[in-house]
Design an enzyme around this catalytic site. Structure first.
Site, PDB file in Angstrom:
ATOM      1  N   CYS A   5       0.835  -1.205   0.000  1.00  0.00           N
ATOM      2  CA  CYS A   5       0.000   0.000   0.000  1.00  0.00           C
ATOM      3  C   CYS A   5       0.874   1.260   0.000  1.00  0.00           C
ATOM      4  CB  CYS A   5      -0.915  -0.035   1.227  1.00  0.00           C
ATOM      5  SG  CYS A   5      -1.792   1.504   1.516  1.00  0.00           S
ATOM      6  N   CYS A   8       0.715   3.172   3.280  1.00  0.00           N
ATOM      7  CA  CYS A   8       1.465   2.463   4.325  1.00  0.00           C
ATOM      8  C   CYS A   8       2.962   2.708   4.146  1.00  0.00           C
ATOM      9  CB  CYS A   8       1.177   0.963   4.284  1.00  0.00           C
ATOM     10  SG  CYS A   8      -0.390   0.485   5.045  1.00  0.00           S
ATOM     11  N   ASP A  31      -0.683  16.679  -0.593  1.00  0.00           N
ATOM     12  CA  ASP A  31      -1.051  15.895  -1.767  1.00  0.00           C
ATOM     13  C   ASP A  31      -0.086  16.225  -2.899  1.00  0.00           C
ATOM     14  OD1 ASP A  31      -3.966  14.443  -2.787  1.00  0.00           O
ATOM     15  OD2 ASP A  31      -2.554  15.134  -4.322  1.00  0.00           O
ATOM     16  N   ASN A  91     -13.066  10.382  -0.077  1.00  0.00           N
ATOM     17  CA  ASN A  91     -13.544   9.571  -1.202  1.00  0.00           C
ATOM     18  C   ASN A  91     -13.562   8.106  -0.773  1.00  0.00           C
ATOM     19  OD1 ASN A  91     -13.632  11.880  -2.835  1.00  0.00           O
ATOM     20  ND2 ASN A  91     -11.488  11.646  -3.423  1.00  0.00           N
ATOM     21  N   GLY A  97     -14.772   7.865  -6.024  1.00  0.00           N
ATOM     22  CA  GLY A  97     -13.549   8.475  -6.542  1.00  0.00           C
ATOM     23  C   GLY A  97     -12.299   8.084  -5.790  1.00  0.00           C
ATOM     24  N   HIS A 104      -8.086   7.997   3.819  1.00  0.00           N
ATOM     25  CA  HIS A 104      -7.441   9.310   3.905  1.00  0.00           C
ATOM     26  C   HIS A 104      -8.494  10.401   3.822  1.00  0.00           C
ATOM     27  CE1 HIS A 104      -7.453   7.932  -0.311  1.00  0.00           C
ATOM     28  NE2 HIS A 104      -7.623   9.192  -0.656  1.00  0.00           N
ATOM     29  N   HIS A 106      -8.946  14.222   2.625  1.00  0.00           N
ATOM     30  CA  HIS A 106      -8.410  15.375   1.912  1.00  0.00           C
ATOM     31  C   HIS A 106      -8.804  16.616   2.701  1.00  0.00           C
ATOM     32  CE1 HIS A 106      -7.695  13.341  -2.093  1.00  0.00           C
ATOM     33  NE2 HIS A 106      -8.601  12.510  -1.603  1.00  0.00           N
TER      34      HIS A 106
HETATM   35  P1  AMP Z   1      -8.243   9.463  -3.736  1.00  0.00           P
HETATM   36  O1  AMP Z   1      -8.638   9.647  -5.168  1.00  0.00           O
HETATM   37  O2  AMP Z   1      -9.257  10.028  -2.771  1.00  0.00           O
HETATM   38  O3  AMP Z   1      -7.857   8.033  -3.420  1.00  0.00           O
HETATM   39  O4  AMP Z   1      -6.984  10.382  -3.523  1.00  0.00           O
HETATM   40  C1  AMP Z   1      -5.679   9.949  -3.638  1.00  0.00           C
HETATM   41  C2  AMP Z   1      -4.821  11.180  -3.591  1.00  0.00           C
HETATM   42  O5  AMP Z   1      -3.483  10.774  -3.343  1.00  0.00           O
HETATM   43  C3  AMP Z   1      -4.801  12.004  -4.892  1.00  0.00           C
HETATM   44  O6  AMP Z   1      -5.258  13.330  -4.625  1.00  0.00           O
HETATM   45  C4  AMP Z   1      -3.337  11.959  -5.311  1.00  0.00           C
HETATM   46  O7  AMP Z   1      -2.900  13.176  -5.868  1.00  0.00           O
HETATM   47  C5  AMP Z   1      -2.625  11.653  -4.011  1.00  0.00           C
HETATM   48  N1  AMP Z   1      -1.340  10.983  -4.120  1.00  0.00           N
HETATM   49  C6  AMP Z   1      -1.018   9.937  -4.903  1.00  0.00           C
HETATM   50  N2  AMP Z   1       0.258   9.561  -4.708  1.00  0.00           N
HETATM   51  C7  AMP Z   1       0.762  10.400  -3.776  1.00  0.00           C
HETATM   52  C8  AMP Z   1       2.032  10.548  -3.144  1.00  0.00           C
HETATM   53  N3  AMP Z   1       3.069   9.730  -3.428  1.00  0.00           N
HETATM   54  N4  AMP Z   1       2.195  11.539  -2.243  1.00  0.00           N
HETATM   55  C9  AMP Z   1       1.177  12.373  -1.950  1.00  0.00           C
HETATM   56  N5  AMP Z   1      -0.046  12.285  -2.493  1.00  0.00           N
HETATM   57  C10 AMP Z   1      -0.254  11.316  -3.398  1.00  0.00           C
HETATM   58 ZN    ZN Z   2      -2.185   1.114   3.735  1.00  0.00          ZN
END
Ligand code: AMP
Ligand code: ZN
Length: 122
Positions: A5, A8, A31, A91, A97, A104, A106
């Site tokens: 993950c 993780c 993000d 989400n 989404g 997490h 946002h």
């Molecule tokens: P979700 O669509 O709610 O699962 O959001 C996942 C979020 O994780 C998105 O806004 C991505 O831009 C963000 N994301 C993906 N990879 C990373 C990373 N390595 N570091 C920080 N944010 C990330």
């Molecule tokens: Zn995890």
């Protein structure tokens, strides 16, 4: 923890992130693809796939997680209320989404204009 993950791995400091808060239970970081001037992600350090995978016994740590949000927002560039504020998004599932299957929040904010959509850019 899930070894595959992404979040993780961030929680274990195996992948770099711009961390703004860390304690025994939670991690907050920027993000990588911000949808607003301030766009943080707040995660529990232990693996939980989504809000839909929580149970009544998770209520206490979920409340602690929620209660971190206003200070994280204020300390990282969200403007003070009532003119300022922040948006909190979780989400959940494919149609919600959710792209990363580790719970997490946002936290989005900062001076407008920025996306009026309820969810950040996919
Ligand atoms: P979700 O669509 O709610 O699962 O959001 C996942 C979020 O994780 C998105 O806004 C991505 O831009 C963000 N994301 C993906 N990879 C990373 C990373 N390595 N570091 C920080 N944010 C990330
Ligand atoms: Zn995890």
């Amino acid at each position: 923890m899930s070894h595959d993950c992404l979040f993780c791995k961030i929680a274990r400091h195996e992948i770099p992130a711009r961390i703004v808060h860390e304690d025994d239970e939670f991690l907050a970081f920027h993000d990588i693809n911000p949808a607003a001037p301030v766009h943080l992600l707040l995660i529990p350090k232990h693996h939980v796939a989504s809000l839909a995978d929580t149970a009544p016994q998770d209520g206490a740590w979920l409340a602690r997680m929620l209660q971190l949000v206003p200070a994280l927002a204020a300390d990282n560039g969200c403007n003070p209320l009532p003119e300022g504020g922040f948006r909190l998004v979780a989400n959940t599932g494919a149609e919600g989404g959710q792209e990363i299957d580790h719970l997490h929040f946002h936290i989005l904010g900062g001076s407008r204009p920025w996306s009026k959509r309820a969810a950040p850019a996919a």
